[in-house]
Design an enzyme around this catalytic site. Structure first.
Site, PDB file in Angstrom:
ATOM      1  N   SER A 219       0.831  -1.200   0.000  1.00 22.00           N
ATOM      2  CA  SER A 219       0.000   0.000   0.000  1.00 22.00           C
ATOM      3  C   SER A 219       0.871   1.259   0.000  1.00 22.00           C
ATOM      4  O   SER A 219       1.729   1.425  -0.856  1.00 22.00           O
ATOM      5  CB  SER A 219      -0.964  -0.030   1.187  1.00 22.00           C
TER       6      SER A 219
ATOM      7  N   GLU B 161      -9.262  -4.151  -6.390  1.00 22.53           N
ATOM      8  CA  GLU B 161      -8.636  -3.049  -5.650  1.00 22.53           C
ATOM      9  C   GLU B 161      -8.880  -1.702  -6.317  1.00 22.53           C
ATOM     10  O   GLU B 161      -8.794  -1.578  -7.552  1.00 22.53           O
ATOM     11  CB  GLU B 161      -7.125  -3.267  -5.543  1.00 22.53           C
TER      12      GLU B 161
END
Length: 304
Positions: free
Chosen positions: A149, A245
């Site tokens: 991330s 995502e």
């Protein structure tokens, strides 16, 4: 009793949306969200057969995870959490799995979070740790830098800085998991996957950036959004992303731009998976495969 995989995924996504994604969209203090995330991370089973050692490197708390007493290969990991969440506690089980799968030692950091510290101080702290490792005799060929991330953002930023300073300082490889690389939020998947990603929301990214980026700084600056940087000269890189995502296009855009710059990139797309799905390897085959792909990539670097 075996649960149908699709039902198991539906149940997991529903739980994540109600316990993590929705509360994180509320205007709660970072300290409250940090405590809640650490409590929820206790559901991840902690693998056995790894040894832990607490360290302090360049003034930063760190933890070394070893699957065996003698190992020279080091995975230097920078955790995610939108720049204001996450810790060694939230990622300990995940890092232990990586240590076991690769049979390499993992070093992960409790680097300073925002808003207590912001750009560029966070990157400076991580850079100082990396340089301290080199000063202590760790060889660059034995280091793989990884991040998930926003940690992937910081990992890529570190590599770009090292390349510009001296290419000999670069690690043997990069591993970018569910990378958040464009702080201008122009990736199309932010919109078309916003209802599908069970873990991450645009609101969380915006909150994180409001803590991390000082006022008046252009978020398209490559030091903040490395997707806009010149990527030439980077080491071999593994990119992992789930098809659900909101950051999927960050990963895809990086792959295309890095390959065009001559970087060796392995891009892995995992169908039906949400942000940071790799942490769920105890329950999902796709996450197990992601860990196997990480081990294969790391071993390939080691052989070379």
């Amino acid at each position: 009793m075996k649960i149908n995989p699709l039902l198991k995924q539906y149940i997991t996504e529903s739980i994540l949306k109600s316990t993590l994604r929705f509360p994180s969209r509320l205007n709660l203090p970072p300290t409250v969200l940090r405590v809640a995330l650490e409590q929820l991370s206790k559901v991840f089973p902690q693998p056995k057969n790894v040894a832990f050692k607490a360290l302090r490197i360049a003034g930063i708390r760190a933890e070394e995870i070893k699957p065996q007493p003698e190992t020279t290969q080091l995975i230097f990991h920078i955790h995610g959490g939108a720049f204001f969440l996450g810790s060694m506690n939230t990622h300990r089980a995940f890092m232990s799995e990586i240590a076991l799968r690769t049979q390499m030692q993992v070093l992960h950091l409790d680097y300073p979070l925002s808003p207590e510290q912001c750009f560029p101080d966070v990157g400076e702290a991580i850079y100082d740790v990396y340089r301290m490792l080199l000063d202590q005799g760790v060889l660059t060929k034995d280091i793989i830098v990884s991040g998930d991330s926003c940690g992937a953002n910081l990992a890529l930023g570190l590599a770009l800085r090292l390349r510009d300073e001296d290419p000999k300082l670069l690690p043997s490889g990069l591993m970018l998991m569910s990378p958040f690389l464009d702080l201008t939020l122009t990736s199309e998947s932010l919109r078309y996957n916003q209802k599908h990603d069970a873990l991450l929301s645009i609101e969380v990214l915006e909150t994180g950036m409001s803590h991390y980026v000082p006022k008046g700084i252009d978020r398209s600056d490559p030091a903040l959004s490395p997707i806009f940087a010149d990527l030439k000269g980077l080491p071999p890189t593994l990119v992992q992303i789930g098809s659900k995502e909101i950051l999927m296009d960050d990963a895809k855009r990086f792959e295309e731009k890095a390959k065009a710059a001559g970087v060796k990139v392995e891009y892995k797309l995992y169908t039906g998976m949400w942000h940071n799905f790799q942490m769920f390897s105890a329950w999902f085959d796709e996450a197990k495969q992601a860990l196997a792909d990480i081990a294969e990539f790391a071993h390939k670097l080691d052989r070379n």
